[in-house]
Design a protein around this motif. Structure first.
Motif: not given
Length: 213
Positions: A61-71
């Motif tokens: 929602e709101g556009g592409p989102l990057s997330v790092f860190e496995s937890g």
């Protein structure tokens, strides 16, 4: 569509397992750690800590989102899907505390033990002893959790992101480090049963095979 930037390490297998459990379509972009691809400028944009895994959710929602860190990734996917993490109450925080136990203790200690005992160029007996003792202690922590009340999973009766996070690392302990942790391994039957229980899940088997070739 979700793009997973990952490699064939215990941390790198967590997100494919989660996505296989969800049954979502995703694409994998290998980040070859042996070739130092985690330091590429384009990967730094996605994962500022130069670590795998990282994802890009192109449909966020709101556009592409990057997330790092496995937890963080597992929590994000659980909340987006409404699966493998309770929305509130005791069950939610039991899962989160064991997720953070894995991220902050089990993974780092087993990782350091593997490095100093198996891969370091120079022997460091003090380091091997230190991390062996801590790995032994953590296995006993997990054994007590699973054996008291005969808990089938780390958070209790339900399979959660805590189990998904811990499984690849426990596979490393059971295989790569069997010689180092042999005496302790014989003393954790509940952990062994948990490992078999989780490992029998088809989605876990598929997730563990991602990039295996």
């Amino acid at each position: 569509m979700i793009t997973v930037h990952t490699w064939t390490t215990p941390n790198g297998r967590k997100v494919p397992i989660m996505l296989e459990e969800l049954g979502w379509k995703y694409e994998v972009k290998p980040v070859n750690l042996n070739k130092k691809q985690q330091f590429a400028p384009e990967f730094l944009v996605i994962s500022p800590n130069n670590k795998i895994p990282a994802i890009v959710d192109h449909d966020a929602e709101g556009g592409p989102l990057s997330v790092f860190e496995s937890g963080a990734i597992l929590t994000y996917l659980a909340e987006k899907s409404g699966q493998f993490l309770a929305t509130s109450g005791h069950a939610r925080y039991r899962a989160l505390e064991w997720l953070h136990w894995q991220v902050g203790s089990l993974g780092p200690m087993l990782g350091q033990l593997g490095y100093f005992a198996l891969r370091a160029r120079e022997s460091s007996p003090d380091a091997v002893e230190r991390f062996t003792e801590e790995a032994d202690r953590l296995l006993q922590v997990m054994e007590r959790r699973l054996s008291i009340g005969e808990m089938p999973y780390l958070a209790g009766d339900d399979y959660t992101i805590a189990d998904i996070a811990a499984y690849p690392w426990m596979m490393a302990a059971a295989t790569m480090m069997e010689e180092l942790l042999g005496s302790t391994w014989d003393e954790v039957p509940a952990v062994q049963q948990w490992l078999e229980r989780v490992g029998n899940r088809p989605a876990v088997q598929r997730g563990m095979r991602v990039l295996s070739e």
